[in-house]
Enzyme design. Sequence first.
Site, PDB file in Angstrom:
ATOM      1  N   GLU A 289       0.848  -1.206   0.000  1.00 31.97           N
ATOM      2  CA  GLU A 289       0.000   0.000   0.000  1.00 31.97           C
ATOM      3  C   GLU A 289       0.876   1.246   0.000  1.00 31.97           C
ATOM      4  OE1 GLU A 289      -3.078  -0.349  -1.144  1.00 31.97           O
ATOM      5  OE2 GLU A 289      -3.545  -1.677   0.525  1.00 31.97           O
ATOM      6  N   HIS A 290       0.486   2.228  -0.793  1.00 31.72           N
ATOM      7  CA  HIS A 290       1.231   3.491  -0.910  1.00 31.72           C
ATOM      8  C   HIS A 290       2.660   3.260  -1.403  1.00 31.72           C
ATOM      9  CE1 HIS A 290      -1.759   6.305   0.757  1.00 31.72           C
ATOM     10  NE2 HIS A 290      -2.179   5.245   1.431  1.00 31.72           N
TER      11      HIS A 290
ATOM     12  N   SER B  84     -11.840   0.685  -5.808  1.00 36.10           N
ATOM     13  CA  SER B  84     -11.531   1.261  -7.126  1.00 36.10           C
ATOM     14  C   SER B  84     -12.693   1.312  -8.101  1.00 36.10           C
ATOM     15  CB  SER B  84     -10.364   0.506  -7.771  1.00 36.10           C
ATOM     16  OG  SER B  84      -9.184   0.910  -7.191  1.00 36.10           O
TER      17      SER B  84
ATOM     18  N   ASP C 209      -4.190   0.930  -9.336  1.00 36.31           N
ATOM     19  CA  ASP C 209      -5.610   0.616  -9.514  1.00 36.31           C
ATOM     20  C   ASP C 209      -5.938   0.382 -10.984  1.00 36.31           C
ATOM     21  OD1 ASP C 209      -5.603   1.144  -6.856  1.00 36.31           O
ATOM     22  OD2 ASP C 209      -6.751   2.996  -6.974  1.00 36.31           O
TER      23      ASP C 209
ATOM     24  N   SER D 223     -13.662   3.997  -9.087  1.00 37.16           N
ATOM     25  CA  SER D 223     -13.236   5.092  -9.972  1.00 37.16           C
ATOM     26  C   SER D 223     -12.328   4.582 -11.090  1.00 37.16           C
ATOM     27  CB  SER D 223     -12.544   6.185  -9.163  1.00 37.16           C
ATOM     28  OG  SER D 223     -11.627   5.622  -8.272  1.00 37.16           O
TER      29      SER D 223
ATOM     30  N   ASP E  86       3.021   2.284  -4.771  1.00 37.21           N
ATOM     31  CA  ASP E  86       3.009   2.453  -6.240  1.00 37.21           C
ATOM     32  C   ASP E  86       3.601   3.787  -6.691  1.00 37.21           C
ATOM     33  OD1 ASP E  86       0.704   3.858  -5.398  1.00 37.21           O
ATOM     34  OD2 ASP E  86      -0.624   2.994  -6.914  1.00 37.21           O
TER      35      ASP E  86
ATOM     36  N   SER F  38     -25.931   6.979 -16.168  1.00 39.15           N
ATOM     37  CA  SER F  38     -25.560   6.152 -15.021  1.00 39.15           C
ATOM     38  C   SER F  38     -26.840   5.608 -14.407  1.00 39.15           C
ATOM     39  CB  SER F  38     -24.820   6.999 -13.981  1.00 39.15           C
ATOM     40  OG  SER F  38     -24.909   6.375 -12.716  1.00 39.15           O
TER      41      SER F  38
HETATM   42  C1  GLA Z   1      -5.300   4.534  -3.906  1.00 38.79           C
HETATM   43  C2  GLA Z   1      -4.532   4.980  -5.152  1.00 38.79           C
HETATM   44  C3  GLA Z   1      -3.466   3.952  -5.541  1.00 38.79           C
HETATM   45  C4  GLA Z   1      -2.590   3.556  -4.358  1.00 38.79           C
HETATM   46  C5  GLA Z   1      -3.460   3.234  -3.127  1.00 38.79           C
HETATM   47  C6  GLA Z   1      -2.624   3.007  -1.906  1.00 38.79           C
HETATM   48  O1  GLA Z   1      -6.074   3.402  -4.186  1.00 38.79           O
HETATM   49  O2  GLA Z   1      -5.407   5.182  -6.216  1.00 38.79           O
HETATM   50  O3  GLA Z   1      -2.682   4.440  -6.599  1.00 38.79           O
HETATM   51  O4  GLA Z   1      -1.649   4.541  -4.079  1.00 38.79           O
HETATM   52  O5  GLA Z   1      -4.398   4.252  -2.860  1.00 38.79           O
HETATM   53  O6  GLA Z   1      -1.841   1.885  -2.048  1.00 38.79           O
END
Ligand code: GLA
Length: 400
Positions: free
Chosen positions: A47-48, A139, A185, A141, A50, A82
């Site tokens: 996590e965090h 995700s 994502d 989005s 990327d 939508s």
């Molecule tokens: C969000 C961001 C990703 C990633 C995560 C944390 O989902 O869109 O790019 O940084 O947070 O891992």
Amino acid sequence: MQKNCAKNTNTKITNPIKHIIQNKAVFNDFKPDLKIVSPGRINLIGEHTDYNNGFVLPTAIDKNIYFYFKKNGSPTKCNIKSKSYDVVLELDLDAVKPSETEWENYVLGVIHELKKITTKIEGFDCLIDSDLPIGAGISSSASLECGMAVGLNSLFNLGQSLETLIKLSRAAEHNYVGTKCGIMDQFAVVMSKKDHVILLDCESLDYELIPIDISPYQFLLLNTNVSHNLASSEYNNRRMECEEGLKIIQKKHPDINSLRHVTLEILEEFRANMDSVIYNRCHYVINENSRVIAAAEHLKAGDLEAFGTLMYQSHDGLENDYEVSCDELDFLVKYSKSNEHILGSRMMGGGFGGCTINLIHKNAVAPYVKEVSEAYKATFGIDLTPIVVNPSGGTSALLN
Ligand code: GLA
């Protein structure tokens, strides 16, 4: 969508877009030319990392957004409906601008980015349906962005590579939504393969599809149903804090271009002259990268217990060093530790709300959900939403 998605407050919005909250004739008896399915994603660990050019271990899940596209013969007029919001967005391709409505920015942002590289897009209608929970940190989005990008690429024979579509979907989020997200994502949403996870190197975009069979265990998401306001601003702050740490290190090691290439030994050289918060952020990222590599090895070896231990360590780092967790997430992770059928649990995604991901024995899912939901409600007064997910394939054409 609650995810780490700030509205782009820097952009002056002069909105040329009309919204119609009623049925529009065009969608009556709608016969699409093209159907696209685009999934959400989970991230097992990493996590965090990327946006620090590190490693992640995500996969798409069996919860999707569905797109039904049709060319409408107009040079520039489009209608996008939508079903979830029961809204039709009317737009003119020659006047695409950021909107005040968040979900629209994912769509408009993608069109904006595509128009930078092609003139081949013409008028189209698109109906969007979904069984992917919105705002749960899985995700929705990226799924929306990538479904739009892959769909338009196919509808208008744009001939763009998947890598280009992934990157422009991320650019849509940077430029139209305002979150400086990494690549994870969008990459996971597009590139995943059923029953596999992706070990992705976010620097080179090299990746390995690792087959995953965790039976009799299962991934269970527990949606806190909270999204603290800090999510978007703090996300961008974390990115800046990592860059600050890197800059300090670069004074002595100018050839190091991301935290990905910093070892704990190197970081230690700077402990004395680095703000402790910055040190902690870097410390977390370096450790998390190592955990991803180790976790992938445990997965290949079928050692789920060792894998689960790394999930707990990841949460600990996110809670204490990186400080992107919240009381609700911490409560759920802590609660899971007293259940012998759960091998690992951690917050997932950007943080400050959203889901925990739990590696739990299948037979324990129902009783655990009941028990933890009661405890969560008693503590926070909020209903917990369980979501059982399975590793699935990426954005693709739907054949029936
Ligand atoms: C969000 C961001 C990703 C990633 C995560 C944390 O989902 O869109 O790019 O940084 O947070 O891992």
